[in-house]
Design an enzyme around this catalytic site. Sequence first.
Site, PDB file in Angstrom:
ATOM      1  N   SER A 211     -18.988 -62.226 106.721  1.00 32.71           N
ATOM      2  CA  SER A 211     -18.560 -63.585 107.015  1.00 32.71           C
ATOM      3  C   SER A 211     -19.446 -64.200 108.101  1.00 32.71           C
ATOM      4  O   SER A 211     -20.651 -64.289 107.918  1.00 32.71           O
ATOM      5  CB  SER A 211     -17.084 -63.559 107.388  1.00 32.71           C
ATOM      6  OG  SER A 211     -16.537 -64.817 107.154  1.00 32.71           O
TER       7      SER A 211
ATOM      8  N   HIS B 263     -11.513 -62.382 100.684  1.00 27.32           N
ATOM      9  CA  HIS B 263     -12.465 -62.338 101.788  1.00 27.32           C
ATOM     10  C   HIS B 263     -12.270 -61.057 102.596  1.00 27.32           C
ATOM     11  O   HIS B 263     -11.184 -60.820 103.126  1.00 27.32           O
ATOM     12  CB  HIS B 263     -12.168 -63.580 102.638  1.00 27.32           C
ATOM     13  CG  HIS B 263     -13.184 -63.875 103.665  1.00 27.32           C
ATOM     14  ND1 HIS B 263     -14.461 -64.267 103.354  1.00 27.32           N
ATOM     15  CD2 HIS B 263     -13.113 -63.853 105.025  1.00 27.32           C
ATOM     16  CE1 HIS B 263     -15.130 -64.487 104.470  1.00 27.32           C
ATOM     17  NE2 HIS B 263     -14.338 -64.233 105.496  1.00 27.32           N
TER      18      HIS B 263
HETATM   19  C1  GTR Z   1     -13.961 -68.831 108.105  1.00 24.32           C
HETATM   20  C2  GTR Z   1     -15.143 -69.722 108.177  1.00 24.32           C
HETATM   21  C3  GTR Z   1     -16.296 -69.070 107.513  1.00 24.32           C
HETATM   22  C4  GTR Z   1     -16.413 -67.593 107.860  1.00 24.32           C
HETATM   23  C5  GTR Z   1     -15.132 -66.912 108.237  1.00 24.32           C
HETATM   24  C6  GTR Z   1     -15.195 -65.639 109.092  1.00 24.32           C
HETATM   25  O1  GTR Z   1     -12.829 -69.403 108.565  1.00 24.32           O
HETATM   26  O2  GTR Z   1     -14.827 -70.941 107.625  1.00 24.32           O
HETATM   27  O3  GTR Z   1     -17.485 -69.754 107.705  1.00 24.32           O
HETATM   28  O4  GTR Z   1     -17.402 -67.368 108.745  1.00 24.32           O
HETATM   29  O5  GTR Z   1     -14.259 -67.710 108.848  1.00 24.32           O
HETATM   30  O6  GTR Z   1     -16.111 -65.365 109.829  1.00 24.32           O
HETATM   31  O7  GTR Z   1     -14.248 -64.890 108.986  1.00 24.32           O
END
Ligand code: GTR
Length: 428
Positions: A266, A408
């Site tokens: 991320s 995610h």
């Molecule tokens: C989210 C963000 C992303 C990503 C993520 C993370 O909320 O919108 O760009 O980087 O977080 O790092 O977990």
Amino acid sequence: MRWTPRLLTLAALLTFVIPTVSTAAEPTGGWKPSSELGEKLSKRSTDRNGGRTFIGSEQQVPDYTLPELLKTEDGESVETAKAWENVRRPEVLELFRKHVYGRAPVGRPENMTFDVYDVDRTAMDGTATRKQVKITFENRGKSLSVNVVMFVPNDRQGPVPAFLLICNRDRENIDPTRKNKVEYWPAEEIVARGYAAVAFFNGEVDPDHFDEFKNGIHGLYDSEKGRSDDSWATLAAWAWGASRVLDYLETDDSIDAKHVGVVGHSRGGKTSLWAGASDERFAMVVSNNSGCGGAALSMRQFGETVGQINRAFPHWFCDNFSKYNENEQNLPVDQHMLIALSAPRLVYVTSSDEDLWADPYGEFLSAKHASPVWKLFGKTGLGAEEMPALNEPIQQGSIGYHIRSGGHGLTLYDWQQFMNFADKHWKK
Ligand code: GTR
């Protein structure tokens, strides 16, 4: 029409010279996004998206023309590895410094010390040696320390390759005591596969909140004259931190520093791509679910956008990047060019099925459109034209890619693929 040799040459020339123009079309091949999740995404609150709704389906993706990867600023076609390395690569790197991540101090800082304060040869039931290293920086009467946790397999002949994780989650995810074991950093599995597992916590290099760059590493190295629109921001600071850990690894004779993969998830995955781009010593770059500002093409505007990310995380990118809020089409670069900066080394990009916010198809397309640079080196980049099916990694070329089921996250499945990929290329 008959394809005479002259026509064929013309066609070849055109495919080389014509920029990549894209119009909305569903991904062909295997994976397709769930329309239900796409609909949910387009209904997400828009308060940080410049008054726009979010794009959650291919039909909403605007036409866009990607900046040309293989044409120099003088308009010359880049046709050799030498022209890439000497002319185009420096140009592209400079564009990313100036417009996206900002300019970090170059090279190894003075007054950096390594203190190996913990060595336990009986870690992980005797299969690994744990080391903890404190890296300390001193400048202008201030100092800052970053902790490195590492496990090196005991069963080894000579130095071993390593995976260096930029940990963007809480410190307990890289627990040196191993009481807390998580898939996010499966150190036992990494060691069992013959690799060293190395990690540091990004927040020790620079805090992950907007503090006007007063604290963290900026507090030590920012110019006393003040900051400018292309000064380094927090992602660049974390990437710089990863390079300093590599400085240490180069001094550790249990590590094969010529085979270190930098891994991030991320925001950490955006960072690992920039680390690999700005430091060519990283032999492999792994970017997991990195999305906007990472592997995903910004010009698609699918899911998280440049405006959204700059408003939600004003400390991640340099100030110039916000000139492209709701103005992606005028970006002088897109993220396929970031991946290309790691050529001809190994790169691995991942997506996950439910993580439409990060634009899985846009992440795949970046990997695909970066591939012509590997070709200049006589190598295959991604080696695939179409999106693979779920959980069917593409690993035949120098760019690996998979889309995993689930949401995610950085999981054991992801790590297993990174190690399969490394085995393939490093253990030949
Ligand atoms: C989210 C963000 C992303 C990503 C993520 C993370 O909320 O919108 O760009 O980087 O977080 O790092 O977990």
